[in-house]
Every structure is written in structure tokens, then in C-alpha cells.
Write a protein that holds these residues in place. Structure first.
Motif, PDB file in Angstrom:
ATOM      1  N   ASP A  66       0.856  -1.172   0.006  1.00 55.26           N
ATOM      2  CA  ASP A  66      -0.134   0.123  -0.152  1.00 55.26           C
ATOM      3  C   ASP A  66       0.954   1.226   0.092  1.00 55.26           C
ATOM      4  OD1 ASP A  66      -2.241  -1.261  -0.166  1.00 55.26           O
ATOM      5  OD2 ASP A  66      -2.886  -1.259   2.041  1.00 55.26           O
ATOM      6  N   TRP A  67       2.073   1.220   0.535  1.00 58.70           N
ATOM      7  CA  TRP A  67       2.875   2.486   0.795  1.00 58.70           C
ATOM      8  C   TRP A  67       3.327   2.738  -0.803  1.00 58.70           C
ATOM      9  CZ3 TRP A  67       7.852   3.900  -0.472  1.00 58.70           C
ATOM     10  CH2 TRP A  67       8.257   5.232   0.286  1.00 58.70           C
ATOM     11  N   TYR A  68       3.589   1.875  -1.708  1.00 55.01           N
ATOM     12  CA  TYR A  68       4.042   2.311  -2.837  1.00 55.01           C
ATOM     13  C   TYR A  68       2.867   2.818  -3.808  1.00 55.01           C
ATOM     14  CZ  TYR A  68       8.246   0.072  -1.381  1.00 55.01           C
ATOM     15  OH  TYR A  68       9.374  -0.312  -0.584  1.00 55.01           O
ATOM     16  N   LEU A  69       1.590   2.481  -3.461  1.00 51.22           N
ATOM     17  CA  LEU A  69       0.353   2.694  -4.339  1.00 51.22           C
ATOM     18  C   LEU A  69      -0.381   3.928  -3.746  1.00 51.22           C
ATOM     19  CD1 LEU A  69      -0.995  -0.957  -4.475  1.00 51.22           C
ATOM     20  CD2 LEU A  69       0.709   0.258  -6.134  1.00 51.22           C
ATOM     21  N   THR A  70       0.325   5.015  -3.684  1.00 53.43           N
ATOM     22  CA  THR A  70      -0.370   6.346  -3.434  1.00 53.43           C
ATOM     23  C   THR A  70       0.150   7.309  -4.230  1.00 53.43           C
ATOM     24  OG1 THR A  70       1.590   6.882  -1.803  1.00 53.43           O
ATOM     25  CG2 THR A  70      -0.027   5.857  -0.790  1.00 53.43           C
ATOM     26  N   VAL A  71      -0.652   8.407  -4.425  1.00 53.18           N
ATOM     27  CA  VAL A  71      -0.625   9.607  -5.411  1.00 53.18           C
ATOM     28  C   VAL A  71       0.873  10.524  -5.044  1.00 53.18           C
ATOM     29  CG1 VAL A  71      -1.496  11.606  -6.525  1.00 53.18           C
ATOM     30  CG2 VAL A  71      -3.041   9.738  -6.063  1.00 53.18           C
ATOM     31  N   GLU A  72       0.713  10.776  -3.608  1.00 56.72           N
ATOM     32  CA  GLU A  72       1.860  11.488  -2.804  1.00 56.72           C
ATOM     33  C   GLU A  72       2.814  10.397  -2.655  1.00 56.72           C
ATOM     34  OE1 GLU A  72       2.683  14.635  -3.050  1.00 56.72           O
ATOM     35  OE2 GLU A  72       0.877  15.209  -4.217  1.00 56.72           O
ATOM     36  N   PRO A  73       4.050  10.602  -2.954  1.00 55.66           N
ATOM     37  CA  PRO A  73       5.205   9.476  -2.453  1.00 55.66           C
ATOM     38  C   PRO A  73       5.400   9.942  -1.112  1.00 55.66           C
ATOM     39  CG  PRO A  73       6.218  11.155  -3.881  1.00 55.66           C
ATOM     40  CD  PRO A  73       4.512  11.148  -3.842  1.00 55.66           C
ATOM     41  N   GLY A  74       5.593   8.713  -0.197  1.00 60.60           N
ATOM     42  CA  GLY A  74       5.862   8.921   1.277  1.00 60.60           C
ATOM     43  C   GLY A  74       7.606   9.209   1.487  1.00 60.60           C
ATOM     44  N   ARG A  75       7.819   9.273   2.767  1.00 57.28           N
ATOM     45  CA  ARG A  75       9.397   9.529   3.042  1.00 57.28           C
ATOM     46  C   ARG A  75       9.955   8.344   2.789  1.00 57.28           C
ATOM     47  NH1 ARG A  75      13.057  12.951   5.544  1.00 57.28           N
ATOM     48  NH2 ARG A  75      14.168  11.953   7.156  1.00 57.28           N
ATOM     49  N   ASP A  76      11.297   8.455   1.869  1.00 58.52           N
ATOM     50  CA  ASP A  76      12.089   7.423   1.493  1.00 58.52           C
ATOM     51  C   ASP A  76      13.316   6.881   2.229  1.00 58.52           C
ATOM     52  OD1 ASP A  76      13.411   9.188   0.392  1.00 58.52           O
ATOM     53  OD2 ASP A  76      13.117   8.457  -1.511  1.00 58.52           O
TER      54      ASP A  76
END
Length: 271
Positions: A66-76
């Protein structure tokens, strides 16, 4: 070429190793990730730590699908505040693979570290193989020469010099020589690098003397300029800068994309 003996040590106590593993497990729970690989990246990994050197723990982790399937990328990145002498942070797998495609020398060093705290036996070797296959001698060479020039300019022209700053110039210079001699990815261990590239007995003896003093002294310890090492550095840097490396092909992203998909799906299902 005859290999000469070079002073080296990679000290990590059982107690510190246990502390590192506890921290990694806590970060996995806190951020809902899986650590694929964790190593020592600093002077302990290079093999010339001082008694008061930090533990520079670096790791690669994978999020749930789910973390990779978002419009806005998360902190990596995951960064933990430095606690005592423990400095620990890591990179998300997608960020790692993006850097791997760019043949990032820092990542290559992590994957070649002689101190490995954790590694998934199915996934870490595959990641290491992708890094080796995608190595760019051109990018690696420019990285190490630039690092040597910067450290020389900023730290070695005073009358008094910190011991470790000589090693922060010598290591990238010898890595650049390694690449210039078409040997592939330079080893992370300074002893291996120096023993297989240095041929001048006087320089080797002075480097070993420097290592012995540095590994007994504190991180901030200083001395007057080491004339022989300084002269070698000046000559080696001039030779390194005169060399023009040839072109190397860009890494193929398809294998990296496949690895990312496979890993994310595997660890999401596993969870």
C-alpha cells in the motif's frame, strides 16, 4: 603483484551487535517495514576505527504494498536520532534501486561491507548482484576523485592535521586507482584496497604507521603533517585528475523494476 600486509580491524562487540539488532527490530515495528540488509558503513567497516568511533549502521528496507500505491510519495528514508555512539538510518528499497541504477558508490560500499548485521538470505545476494552488474566505472571514478580533492582542500593543508583526514583522502584516491586499473568495484576494506594498489614500500610503511596511531587515538587526535603521505597524495591526485575515463553504458532498469515488484509482493504477502 605481491600483496603487502596492511593494518586493519573491524571491532564490533557482541553487546553492540545485539543493540543494533534490537534497534532494527524496533524500527521495523514502528514503520511497518522489513529490513533486507543492514551493515556497518563508516570507519569500522573501512577497518580503521578509533576507540571512540561511532557505529554507522545503514540498512535497506521494503514497505508494504500500500505504501507504494499512493499519489503522493512517502518519505523514503528512516533516520533515528544519534544515541550515544550509535548512528542508524536506512533507505527504502525503491530509493535504493534508483541509486543503484545511478551506480551510487556509497550504496556499493554498503553492500560490500565486511560487517553485516542482518541480511535476508534470499534477497540480499540478489540485490548485491544487481549492484555489481550495474557498476559504472565512470561514475565511480568521478565520485572518488571528487571526494579526494574536497577532503584534501578542506583538511590537509594546515600545519596540524587530524589523522583520520589523511585516510579520508587516501581511501578514495586508491579506489580511483583501482577503477583506473580496470579492476571493477573497489573493495570497501581499506586494507584490501591499499595492499593491492600500493607498491612503494616507503609509502606502505608510513600508511601502516598512520593506521596504528589512528586506531589507538581518539577521532579528533591530530599531528604535524606526514610528509611522505602528503607527497604521495599530491602526486596521486595529479595522476587521477589527468586520467579521462571512457564511457560506460547506462544500467538496464528492467531487472531493477522486477526486483522491486518481486520484493514488495513477497513481503506484503508474507506479512
Amino acid at each position: 603483484m605481491k600483496q603487502e600486509s596492511v593494518v586493519s580491524a573491524h571491532p564490533v562487540s557482541d553487546g553492540m551487535r545485539a543493540t543494533v539488532l534490537e534497534n532494527l527490530a524496533a524500527l521495523e515495528q514502528q514503520h511497518q517495514v522489513t529490513v533486507l540488509f543492514a551493515c556497518e558503513s563508516g570507519s569500522r567497516g573501512w577497518g580503521f576505527a578509533s576507540p571512540d568511533s561511532d557505529y554507522d549502521v545503514r540498512f535497506v528496507y521494503v514497505h508494504r504494498l500500500d505504501w507504494y500505491l499512493t499519489v503522493e510519495p512517502g518519505r523514503d528514508v528512516i533516520e533515528q536520532p544519534i544515541s550515544g555512539d550509535l548512528d542508524i538510518n536506512g533507505w527504502d528499497l525503491r530509493k535504493t534501486l534508483q541509486l543503484l541504477r545511478a551506480s551510487n558508490p556509497v550504496l556499493l560500499e554498503w553492500l560490500r561491507s565486511p560487517i553485516v548485521y542482518r541480511q535476508d538470505t534470499s534477497w540480499a545476494p540478489r540485490l548485491r548482484a544487481l549492484a555489481e552488474e550495474g557498476f559504472s566505472p565512470v561514475r565511480g571514478y568521478h565520485h572518488y576523485v571528487s571526494m579526494a580533492r574536497k577532503n584534501l582542500r578542506e583538511h590537509l593543508y594546515g600545519a596540524v592535521v587530524r589523522y583520520k583526514k589523511y585516510l579520508y583522502v587516501l581511501r578514495p584516491l586508491l579506489a580511483a586507482r583501482w577503477i583506473r586499473e580496470a579492476r571493477g568495484v573497489p573493495p570497501m576494506r581499506f586494507a584490501e584496497l591499499a595492499s593491492q594498489t600500493l607498491t612503494d614500500r616507503a609509502v606502505l610503511d608510513e600508511v601502516n604507521a598512520l593506521l596504528e596511531v589512528k586506531m589507538r587515538a581518539g577521532e579528533s587526535a591530530t599531528s604535524l603533517r606526514w610528509a611522505g603521505i602528503h607527497a604521495f597524495i599530491e602526486a596521486e591526485l595529479a595522476e587521477a585528475m589527468a586520467h579521462v575515463p571512457g564511457k560506460s553504458p547506462a544500467a538496464d532498469a528492467r531487472a531493477l523494476d522486477q526486483y522491486l515488484r518481486d520484493a514488495v509482493l513477497h513481503f506484503d504477502t508474507k506479512t
